[in-house]
Scaffold this motif. Sequence first.
Motif, PDB file in Angstrom:
ATOM      1  N   THR A 148     -26.099  61.886 -36.178  1.00 43.78           N
ATOM      2  CA  THR A 148     -24.995  60.940 -36.261  1.00 43.78           C
ATOM      3  C   THR A 148     -24.514  60.559 -34.866  1.00 43.78           C
ATOM      4  N   ALA A 149     -24.812  61.420 -33.874  1.00 46.63           N
ATOM      5  CA  ALA A 149     -24.456  61.139 -32.476  1.00 46.63           C
ATOM      6  C   ALA A 149     -25.263  62.073 -31.577  1.00 46.63           C
ATOM      7  N   HIS A 150     -25.476  61.642 -30.341  1.00 47.62           N
ATOM      8  CA  HIS A 150     -26.135  62.509 -29.370  1.00 47.62           C
ATOM      9  C   HIS A 150     -25.721  62.117 -27.956  1.00 47.62           C
ATOM     10  N   SER A 151     -25.899  63.072 -27.063  1.00 46.86           N
ATOM     11  CA  SER A 151     -25.703  62.860 -25.642  1.00 46.86           C
ATOM     12  C   SER A 151     -26.698  63.788 -24.952  1.00 46.86           C
ATOM     13  N   ALA A 152     -27.735  63.198 -24.346  1.00 48.76           N
ATOM     14  CA  ALA A 152     -28.804  64.014 -23.772  1.00 48.76           C
ATOM     15  C   ALA A 152     -29.157  63.520 -22.374  1.00 48.76           C
ATOM     16  N   TYR A 153     -29.261  64.470 -21.445  1.00 45.58           N
ATOM     17  CA  TYR A 153     -29.595  64.163 -20.060  1.00 45.58           C
ATOM     18  C   TYR A 153     -30.690  65.103 -19.592  1.00 45.58           C
ATOM     19  N   ILE A 154     -31.599  64.555 -18.765  1.00 43.71           N
ATOM     20  CA  ILE A 154     -32.635  65.363 -18.134  1.00 43.71           C
ATOM     21  C   ILE A 154     -32.607  65.110 -16.639  1.00 43.71           C
ATOM     22  N   ASN A 155     -33.130  66.074 -15.889  1.00 52.73           N
ATOM     23  CA  ASN A 155     -33.246  65.934 -14.442  1.00 52.73           C
ATOM     24  C   ASN A 155     -34.338  64.912 -14.138  1.00 52.73           C
ATOM     25  N   ASP A 156     -34.062  63.985 -13.240  1.00 54.21           N
ATOM     26  CA  ASP A 156     -35.005  62.927 -12.898  1.00 54.21           C
ATOM     27  C   ASP A 156     -36.152  63.416 -12.012  1.00 54.21           C
ATOM     28  N   ALA A 157     -35.993  64.556 -11.351  1.00 51.80           N
ATOM     29  CA  ALA A 157     -37.024  65.071 -10.448  1.00 51.80           C
ATOM     30  C   ALA A 157     -38.165  65.705 -11.244  1.00 51.80           C
ATOM     31  N   GLU A 158     -39.401  65.365 -10.894  1.00 54.03           N
ATOM     32  CA  GLU A 158     -40.559  65.880 -11.628  1.00 54.03           C
ATOM     33  C   GLU A 158     -40.785  67.374 -11.412  1.00 54.03           C
ATOM     34  N   GLU A 159     -40.387  67.890 -10.270  1.00 52.15           N
ATOM     35  CA  GLU A 159     -40.621  69.296  -9.978  1.00 52.15           C
ATOM     36  C   GLU A 159     -39.489  70.197 -10.469  1.00 52.15           C
ATOM     37  N   LYS A 160     -38.476  69.614 -11.058  1.00 53.77           N
ATOM     38  CA  LYS A 160     -37.344  70.378 -11.595  1.00 53.77           C
ATOM     39  C   LYS A 160     -37.256  70.142 -13.100  1.00 53.77           C
ATOM     40  N   TYR A 161     -36.706  71.111 -13.811  1.00 55.84           N
ATOM     41  CA  TYR A 161     -36.582  71.006 -15.261  1.00 55.84           C
ATOM     42  C   TYR A 161     -35.166  71.412 -15.642  1.00 55.84           C
ATOM     43  N   ASP A 162     -34.300  70.444 -15.817  1.00 57.04           N
ATOM     44  CA  ASP A 162     -32.920  70.680 -16.219  1.00 57.04           C
ATOM     45  C   ASP A 162     -32.613  69.782 -17.414  1.00 57.04           C
ATOM     46  N   ILE A 163     -31.897  70.343 -18.371  1.00 58.04           N
ATOM     47  CA  ILE A 163     -31.498  69.600 -19.568  1.00 58.04           C
ATOM     48  C   ILE A 163     -30.055  69.942 -19.897  1.00 58.04           C
ATOM     49  N   VAL A 164     -29.303  68.920 -20.237  1.00 56.31           N
ATOM     50  CA  VAL A 164     -27.979  69.087 -20.821  1.00 56.31           C
ATOM     51  C   VAL A 164     -27.937  68.130 -22.001  1.00 56.31           C
ATOM     52  N   ALA A 165     -27.878  68.687 -23.217  1.00 51.90           N
ATOM     53  CA  ALA A 165     -27.934  67.833 -24.398  1.00 51.90           C
ATOM     54  C   ALA A 165     -27.093  68.412 -25.528  1.00 51.90           C
ATOM     55  N   ALA A 166     -26.517  67.518 -26.304  1.00 51.51           N
ATOM     56  CA  ALA A 166     -25.766  67.901 -27.502  1.00 51.51           C
ATOM     57  C   ALA A 166     -26.077  66.888 -28.590  1.00 51.51           C
ATOM     58  N   PHE A 167     -26.281  67.401 -29.789  1.00 46.24           N
ATOM     59  CA  PHE A 167     -26.663  66.562 -30.923  1.00 46.24           C
ATOM     60  C   PHE A 167     -25.783  66.902 -32.115  1.00 46.24           C
ATOM     61  N   LYS A 168     -25.329  65.885 -32.809  1.00 45.37           N
ATOM     62  CA  LYS A 168     -24.590  66.099 -34.050  1.00 45.37           C
ATOM     63  C   LYS A 168     -25.480  65.639 -35.196  1.00 45.37           C
ATOM     64  N   PHE A 169     -25.790  66.565 -36.095  1.00 44.29           N
ATOM     65  CA  PHE A 169     -26.705  66.303 -37.199  1.00 44.29           C
ATOM     66  C   PHE A 169     -25.950  65.968 -38.483  1.00 44.29           C
ATOM     67  N   LYS A 170     -26.641  65.273 -39.374  1.00 43.92           N
ATOM     68  CA  LYS A 170     -26.058  64.897 -40.664  1.00 43.92           C
ATOM     69  C   LYS A 170     -25.820  66.116 -41.546  1.00 43.92           C
ATOM     70  N   ASN A 171     -26.680  67.148 -41.406  1.00 48.02           N
ATOM     71  CA  ASN A 171     -26.538  68.349 -42.232  1.00 48.02           C
ATOM     72  C   ASN A 171     -27.147  69.555 -41.506  1.00 48.02           C
ATOM     73  N   THR A 172     -26.894  70.736 -42.065  1.00 49.34           N
ATOM     74  CA  THR A 172     -27.358  71.963 -41.416  1.00 49.34           C
ATOM     75  C   THR A 172     -28.863  72.146 -41.521  1.00 49.34           C
ATOM     76  N   GLU A 173     -29.474  71.615 -42.573  1.00 42.51           N
ATOM     77  CA  GLU A 173     -30.930  71.726 -42.700  1.00 42.51           C
ATOM     78  C   GLU A 173     -31.622  71.007 -41.539  1.00 42.51           C
ATOM     79  N   ALA A 174     -31.155  69.823 -41.226  1.00 43.13           N
ATOM     80  CA  ALA A 174     -31.720  69.062 -40.112  1.00 43.13           C
ATOM     81  C   ALA A 174     -31.491  69.793 -38.796  1.00 43.13           C
ATOM     82  N   LEU A 175     -30.337  70.422 -38.648  1.00 45.12           N
ATOM     83  CA  LEU A 175     -30.049  71.184 -37.429  1.00 45.12           C
ATOM     84  C   LEU A 175     -31.025  72.348 -37.289  1.00 45.12           C
ATOM     85  N   HIS A 176     -31.242  73.115 -38.353  1.00 44.72           N
ATOM     86  CA  HIS A 176     -32.138  74.265 -38.277  1.00 44.72           C
ATOM     87  C   HIS A 176     -33.582  73.843 -37.999  1.00 44.72           C
TER      88      HIS A 176
END
Length: 161
Positions: free
Chosen positions: A69-97
């Motif tokens: 139903t909503a999301h906010s996801a960010y990744i690091n732009d550098a290829e040699e680095k791996y950083d993620i900050v993300a949050a997702f709101k799902f319609k139900n718990t089954e989809a979340l799991h």
Amino acid sequence: MIILKKCAALLLLVLLLLGVTTGCSNRSEITPAGITNDIMTYVDADIKWVSLKEEELNGYFGFSGEDLTAHSAYINDAEEKYDIVAAFKFKNTEALHSAVEKVSASLVAATQNFASVIDTEKEKIANRLILSKDNILVVVVASNNINIKDMLTEKGFSVVA
């Protein structure tokens, strides 16, 4: 004397209404954008973040946005680095799991990909955070995971993977 009592009762009623209104206004709904904004105060300042659109989620997290139903996801732009900050709101718990399983598999693959490249990134990915509360899933790969986990735990999130 009666007028004074009525004025006091009216003043008490106004103060009570003001207190209830102020107390209820502080309970704002938790949103993916709000969560990622809170997390961003804990991550390294030198990271150049790129926001992911819904159609890009499958490539990074292993699930599409159709159950969101909503999301906010960010990744690091550098290829040699791996950083993620993300949050997702799902319609139900089954989809979340289902998403938790896919995100975990995606991060295991990322750990293996970085295994021969940069040890610090491999360790950072291995120490990732996957937490949830209600139908909200939060995924964080960052170097300051301990403080981020504490902040999210105070907001009522718990580890799911």
